[in-house]
Design a protein around this motif. Structure first.
Motif, PDB file in Angstrom:
ATOM      1  N   THR A   1       0.874  -1.168   0.000  1.00  0.00           N
ATOM      2  CA  THR A   1       0.000   0.000   0.000  1.00  0.00           C
ATOM      3  C   THR A   1       0.917   1.226   0.000  1.00  0.00           C
ATOM      4  OG1 THR A   1      -0.102   0.075   2.427  1.00  0.00           O
ATOM      5  CG2 THR A   1      -1.776  -1.254   1.292  1.00  0.00           C
ATOM      6  N   TYR A   2       0.325   2.398   0.205  1.00  0.00           N
ATOM      7  CA  TYR A   2       1.129   3.624   0.229  1.00  0.00           C
ATOM      8  C   TYR A   2       0.764   4.467   1.451  1.00  0.00           C
ATOM      9  CZ  TYR A   2       2.593   2.554  -4.519  1.00  0.00           C
ATOM     10  OH  TYR A   2       3.137   1.942  -5.610  1.00  0.00           O
ATOM     11  N   GLU A   3       1.737   5.230   1.929  1.00  0.00           N
ATOM     12  CA  GLU A   3       1.456   6.198   2.986  1.00  0.00           C
ATOM     13  C   GLU A   3       2.112   7.527   2.647  1.00  0.00           C
ATOM     14  OE1 GLU A   3       1.109   6.824   7.773  1.00  0.00           O
ATOM     15  OE2 GLU A   3       2.392   5.190   7.069  1.00  0.00           O
ATOM     16  N   TYR A   4       1.292   8.574   2.715  1.00  0.00           N
ATOM     17  CA  TYR A   4       1.757   9.949   2.533  1.00  0.00           C
ATOM     18  C   TYR A   4       2.046  10.486   3.927  1.00  0.00           C
ATOM     19  CZ  TYR A   4       1.521  14.874   0.872  1.00  0.00           C
ATOM     20  OH  TYR A   4       1.786  16.183   0.558  1.00  0.00           O
ATOM     21  N   LEU A   5       3.304  10.792   4.204  1.00  0.00           N
ATOM     22  CA  LEU A   5       3.700  11.305   5.510  1.00  0.00           C
ATOM     23  C   LEU A   5       4.091  12.772   5.387  1.00  0.00           C
ATOM     24  CD1 LEU A   5       5.696   8.242   6.809  1.00  0.00           C
ATOM     25  CD2 LEU A   5       3.728   9.267   7.945  1.00  0.00           C
ATOM     26  N   ALA A   6       3.375  13.623   6.109  1.00  0.00           N
ATOM     27  CA  ALA A   6       3.683  15.050   6.152  1.00  0.00           C
ATOM     28  C   ALA A   6       4.447  15.337   7.441  1.00  0.00           C
ATOM     29  CB  ALA A   6       2.397  15.867   6.104  1.00  0.00           C
ATOM     30  N   TYR A   7       5.497  16.157   7.340  1.00  0.00           N
ATOM     31  CA  TYR A   7       6.365  16.413   8.486  1.00  0.00           C
ATOM     32  C   TYR A   7       6.287  17.875   8.928  1.00  0.00           C
ATOM     33  CZ  TYR A   7       8.231  11.922   7.019  1.00  0.00           C
ATOM     34  OH  TYR A   7       8.356  10.603   6.661  1.00  0.00           O
ATOM     35  N   ARG A   8       6.436  18.075  10.220  1.00  0.00           N
ATOM     36  CA  ARG A   8       6.321  19.394  10.828  1.00  0.00           C
ATOM     37  C   ARG A   8       7.611  20.203  10.678  1.00  0.00           C
ATOM     38  NH1 ARG A   8       4.193  18.893  16.820  1.00  0.00           N
ATOM     39  NH2 ARG A   8       3.048  20.777  16.210  1.00  0.00           N
ATOM     40  N   GLU A   9       7.476  21.506  10.748  1.00  0.00           N
ATOM     41  CA  GLU A   9       8.656  22.349  10.860  1.00  0.00           C
ATOM     42  C   GLU A   9       9.294  22.110  12.224  1.00  0.00           C
ATOM     43  OE1 GLU A   9       7.160  26.287  10.099  1.00  0.00           O
ATOM     44  OE2 GLU A   9       7.521  26.078   7.935  1.00  0.00           O
ATOM     45  N   LYS A  10      10.605  22.181  12.283  1.00  0.00           N
ATOM     46  CA  LYS A  10      11.317  21.765  13.490  1.00  0.00           C
ATOM     47  C   LYS A  10      10.900  22.548  14.728  1.00  0.00           C
ATOM     48  CE  LYS A  10      15.849  20.312  15.074  1.00  0.00           C
ATOM     49  NZ  LYS A  10      17.277  20.131  14.720  1.00  0.00           N
ATOM     50  N   ASP A  11      10.592  23.829  14.572  1.00  0.00           N
ATOM     51  CA  ASP A  11      10.198  24.650  15.722  1.00  0.00           C
ATOM     52  C   ASP A  11       8.914  24.153  16.378  1.00  0.00           C
ATOM     53  OD1 ASP A  11      12.379  26.222  15.278  1.00  0.00           O
ATOM     54  OD2 ASP A  11      11.289  27.861  14.297  1.00  0.00           O
ATOM     55  N   ALA A  12       8.131  23.374  15.636  1.00  0.00           N
ATOM     56  CA  ALA A  12       6.842  22.898  16.159  1.00  0.00           C
ATOM     57  C   ALA A  12       6.942  21.552  16.864  1.00  0.00           C
ATOM     58  CB  ALA A  12       5.826  22.805  15.023  1.00  0.00           C
ATOM     59  N   TRP A  13       8.073  20.878  16.747  1.00  0.00           N
ATOM     60  CA  TRP A  13       8.205  19.556  17.357  1.00  0.00           C
ATOM     61  C   TRP A  13       7.934  19.633  18.860  1.00  0.00           C
ATOM     62  CZ3 TRP A  13      13.324  17.074  15.082  1.00  0.00           C
ATOM     63  CH2 TRP A  13      13.201  17.019  13.686  1.00  0.00           C
ATOM     64  N   GLY A  14       7.205  18.673  19.350  1.00  0.00           N
ATOM     65  CA  GLY A  14       6.927  18.617  20.784  1.00  0.00           C
ATOM     66  C   GLY A  14       5.737  19.442  21.216  1.00  0.00           C
ATOM     67  N   THR A  15       5.167  20.234  20.306  1.00  0.00           N
ATOM     68  CA  THR A  15       3.978  21.024  20.634  1.00  0.00           C
ATOM     69  C   THR A  15       2.738  20.345  20.054  1.00  0.00           C
ATOM     70  OG1 THR A  15       4.116  22.373  18.620  1.00  0.00           O
ATOM     71  CG2 THR A  15       5.351  23.136  20.557  1.00  0.00           C
ATOM     72  N   LYS A  16       1.571  20.808  20.471  1.00  0.00           N
ATOM     73  CA  LYS A  16       0.320  20.236  19.978  1.00  0.00           C
ATOM     74  C   LYS A  16       0.199  20.466  18.477  1.00  0.00           C
ATOM     75  CE  LYS A  16      -4.720  20.584  20.519  1.00  0.00           C
ATOM     76  NZ  LYS A  16      -4.953  19.126  20.523  1.00  0.00           N
ATOM     77  N   ARG A  17      -0.147  19.430  17.752  1.00  0.00           N
ATOM     78  CA  ARG A  17      -0.292  19.529  16.303  1.00  0.00           C
ATOM     79  C   ARG A  17      -1.533  20.341  15.938  1.00  0.00           C
ATOM     80  NH1 ARG A  17       2.392  14.992  17.575  1.00  0.00           N
ATOM     81  NH2 ARG A  17       3.987  14.206  16.137  1.00  0.00           N
ATOM     82  N   GLN A  18      -1.354  21.268  15.017  1.00  0.00           N
ATOM     83  CA  GLN A  18      -2.454  22.124  14.581  1.00  0.00           C
ATOM     84  C   GLN A  18      -3.012  21.582  13.257  1.00  0.00           C
ATOM     85  OE1 GLN A  18      -3.495  24.577  16.672  1.00  0.00           O
ATOM     86  NE2 GLN A  18      -1.854  23.798  18.009  1.00  0.00           N
ATOM     87  N   VAL A  19      -4.037  20.765  13.375  1.00  0.00           N
ATOM     88  CA  VAL A  19      -4.680  20.167  12.205  1.00  0.00           C
ATOM     89  C   VAL A  19      -6.186  20.347  12.347  1.00  0.00           C
ATOM     90  CG1 VAL A  19      -5.026  18.078  10.843  1.00  0.00           C
ATOM     91  CG2 VAL A  19      -2.843  18.448  12.004  1.00  0.00           C
ATOM     92  N   ASP A  20      -6.816  20.864  11.312  1.00  0.00           N
ATOM     93  CA  ASP A  20      -8.264  21.052  11.323  1.00  0.00           C
ATOM     94  C   ASP A  20      -8.947  19.699  11.118  1.00  0.00           C
ATOM     95  OD1 ASP A  20     -10.754  22.608  11.206  1.00  0.00           O
ATOM     96  OD2 ASP A  20     -10.771  21.976   9.105  1.00  0.00           O
ATOM     97  N   GLU A  21      -9.554  19.186  12.176  1.00  0.00           N
ATOM     98  CA  GLU A  21     -10.109  17.834  12.119  1.00  0.00           C
ATOM     99  C   GLU A  21     -11.291  17.727  11.166  1.00  0.00           C
ATOM    100  OE1 GLU A  21     -10.796  16.095  15.929  1.00  0.00           O
ATOM    101  OE2 GLU A  21      -8.651  16.067  16.442  1.00  0.00           O
ATOM    102  N   GLU A  22     -12.042  18.810  10.999  1.00  0.00           N
ATOM    103  CA  GLU A  22     -13.160  18.763  10.051  1.00  0.00           C
ATOM    104  C   GLU A  22     -12.656  18.569   8.628  1.00  0.00           C
ATOM    105  OE1 GLU A  22     -16.425  18.511  10.620  1.00  0.00           O
ATOM    106  OE2 GLU A  22     -15.755  18.329  12.708  1.00  0.00           O
ATOM    107  N   SER A  23     -11.519  19.186   8.309  1.00  0.00           N
ATOM    108  CA  SER A  23     -10.955  19.006   6.965  1.00  0.00           C
ATOM    109  C   SER A  23     -10.463  17.576   6.780  1.00  0.00           C
ATOM    110  CB  SER A  23      -9.812  20.002   6.728  1.00  0.00           C
ATOM    111  OG  SER A  23      -8.650  19.667   7.478  1.00  0.00           O
ATOM    112  N   VAL A  24      -9.981  16.959   7.864  1.00  0.00           N
ATOM    113  CA  VAL A  24      -9.549  15.562   7.795  1.00  0.00           C
ATOM    114  C   VAL A  24     -10.749  14.662   7.499  1.00  0.00           C
ATOM    115  CG1 VAL A  24      -8.509  13.640   9.056  1.00  0.00           C
ATOM    116  CG2 VAL A  24      -7.623  15.953   9.374  1.00  0.00           C
ATOM    117  N   LYS A  25     -11.859  14.925   8.174  1.00  0.00           N
ATOM    118  CA  LYS A  25     -13.059  14.110   7.973  1.00  0.00           C
ATOM    119  C   LYS A  25     -13.607  14.269   6.558  1.00  0.00           C
ATOM    120  CE  LYS A  25     -14.265  14.278  12.882  1.00  0.00           C
ATOM    121  NZ  LYS A  25     -15.185  14.807  13.913  1.00  0.00           N
ATOM    122  N   GLU A  26     -13.575  15.492   6.038  1.00  0.00           N
ATOM    123  CA  GLU A  26     -14.036  15.721   4.666  1.00  0.00           C
ATOM    124  C   GLU A  26     -13.122  15.021   3.661  1.00  0.00           C
ATOM    125  OE1 GLU A  26     -14.352  19.902   4.051  1.00  0.00           O
ATOM    126  OE2 GLU A  26     -15.858  20.183   5.634  1.00  0.00           O
TER     127      GLU A  26
END
Length: 431
Positions: free
Chosen positions: A161-186
């Motif tokens: 299968t395949y996996e698309y992995l998106a990576y954070r900018e280094k300054d954001a590591w260890g902080t809460k991920r900012q992802v719009d969950e409604e956009s994920v569901k759509e």
């Protein structure tokens, strides 16, 4: 040249796939990256794993192999979580002129690493016998996964299968991920079933976003490069530093070993076995549901639907002694942790009720202790109660744990081909 890496992360940070993505960008200075990198999930029961027990590999065409190897070793040394006791990186290189010579042996090693329990010396001895360039850090356990990934790269015929992995900018590591969950569901609705394990609808959870302090922002899994890319581009999130699309053995059941006898089952392996339910499931402290099964030779073992499988336990609690089921899952402490199952046959459950009057059709009343039954209206009598079937509330067919509890290697039922459905009957994908 094939370059493979394993065990660079820890439970606190880093990710081997991220390091692989960095190297693919940096090594363009020395050559051309060929095709997609691969992400190989190894035996999921291994206790030494840092998080997901995965190794990576990619291929480069280069006229400067020495510089490539020097750069890779330097960056792995620099970026690995070497301070962690559990982190023991390994890197293996396959020069282009050696590929055909080592292909078969490494292919066998790859499958063993996914299904069996290998020792560090197994990898070191094979590396030495094949005279492969490599480097291990600390105890070198990562050489096992790195060598397995080489075998997978050289033998591409495995289901993938395949996996698309998106990576954070280094300054954001260890902080809460900012992802719009409604956009994920759509995004999930737009591409399911060609993508899966993005959202767990039944448990109201977004499952493609990790929670550790590693660089991964989100990962979308699917049948092809196009659907995982479409889904990922629909997700609204914090800035993405880089991304990589991996060809992977995730969602393939490659770890499962078919067996017919419980006597052939060993701890720290994963199996598919047909057996008969021996005891009624019971829920123990912690919310885990446990029951025993018996094979055709009379041997028994425990099966479990642990608390993280959530609503899947409701199905398991309906099993009765005599039900015939094919179970798939990993074994630890002589207990099979169910990943999916296929109900072959169900016993009929009955209950005793007062018999029906043949004249008026109503239920008779007890005529007194030991005196049978009597219809007061019609005077008809009966000596014994009537047995009626109780609806079990489950059907014959294939079931699986929800996305929030699915192991990386477990094949989602949405990936079942038509021939599998024809063979096994109804399929009930968890959504």
């Amino acid at each position: 040249m094939i370059i493979s890496i394993d065990d660079t992360d820890s439970r606190e940070g880093m990710c081997t796939t991220y390091l692989c993505a960095i190297l693919m960008d940096e090594l363009k200075e020395y050559g051309t990256i060929r095709g997609n990198p691969i992400l190989i999930r190894l035996n999921p029961t291994i206790p030494y794993k840092t998080r997901g027990n995965a190794s990576t590999a990619f291929e480069i065409t280069t006229s400067e192999p020495e510089k490539v190897m020097e750069h890779v070793i330097s960056r792995v040394n620099e970026l690995s979580e070497l301070q962690s006791e559990m982190t023991n990186p390994g890197v293996v290189f396959i020069p282009e002129d050696r590929s055909e010579k080592v292909k078969e042996e490494l292919g066998e090693f790859f499958l063993k690493a996914v299904r069996e329990v290998l020792q560090i010396d197994d990898a070191k001895n094979l590396i030495a016998s094949l005279d492969l360039p490599s480097r291990g850090w600390k105890n070198g356990r990562g050489l096992i996964g790195a060598l397995a990934a080489c075998g997978a790269m050289l033998n591409p015929g495995w289901d993938h299968t395949y996996e698309y992995l998106a990576y954070r900018e280094k300054d954001a590591w260890g902080t809460k991920r900012q992802v719009d969950e409604e956009s994920v569901k759509e995004a999930d609705l737009a591409t399911y079933p060609n993508t899966w394990d993005t959202v767990d609808i039944a448990n109201n959870a977004v499952v493609c976003i990790p929670h550790a302090g590693d660089p991964v922002l989100f990962g979308v899994r699917g049948n092809g490069i196009e659907p995982v890319t479409i889904t990922s581009r629909m997700i609204i999130s914090e800035p993405v530093e880089r991304y990589a699309i991996y060809r992977t053995d995730q969602g393939t059941d490659l770890h499962l070993i078919p067996v017919e006898r419980i006597a052939d089952i060993k701890d720290m392996h994963s199996y598919t076995i047909e057996a008969t339910v021996e005891t009624r499931p019971k829920t123990i402290r912690g919310g885990h549901t446990i029951f025993s099964v018996r094979d055709d030779e009379g041997d028994e073992m425990d099966c479990a639907a642990y608390e993280p499988t959530k609503n899947f336990r409701e199905l398991v609690r309906k099993f009765l002694p005599g039900d015939r089921i094919v179970f798939s899952g990993s074994v630890k402490n002589n207990t099979l942790n169910i990943e999916k199952l296929n109900i072959i046959s169900l016993v009929q459950e009955q209950e005793s009720v007062n018999p029906t009057c043949s004249e008026c059709g109503k239920r008779m009343k007890s005529a007194g202790k030991g005196q049978g039954y009597r219809c007061k209206k019609c005077g008809t009598k009966a000596d014994i109660p009537e047995l009626v079937e109780i609806k079990r509330g489950i059907d014959i067919g294939m079931y699986e744990v929800p996305p929030c509890a699915r192991r990386h290697l477990a094949k989602p039922l949405v990936r079942c081909q038509e021939k599998e459905i024809e063979k096994d009957g109804k399929v009930f994908p968890s959504r």
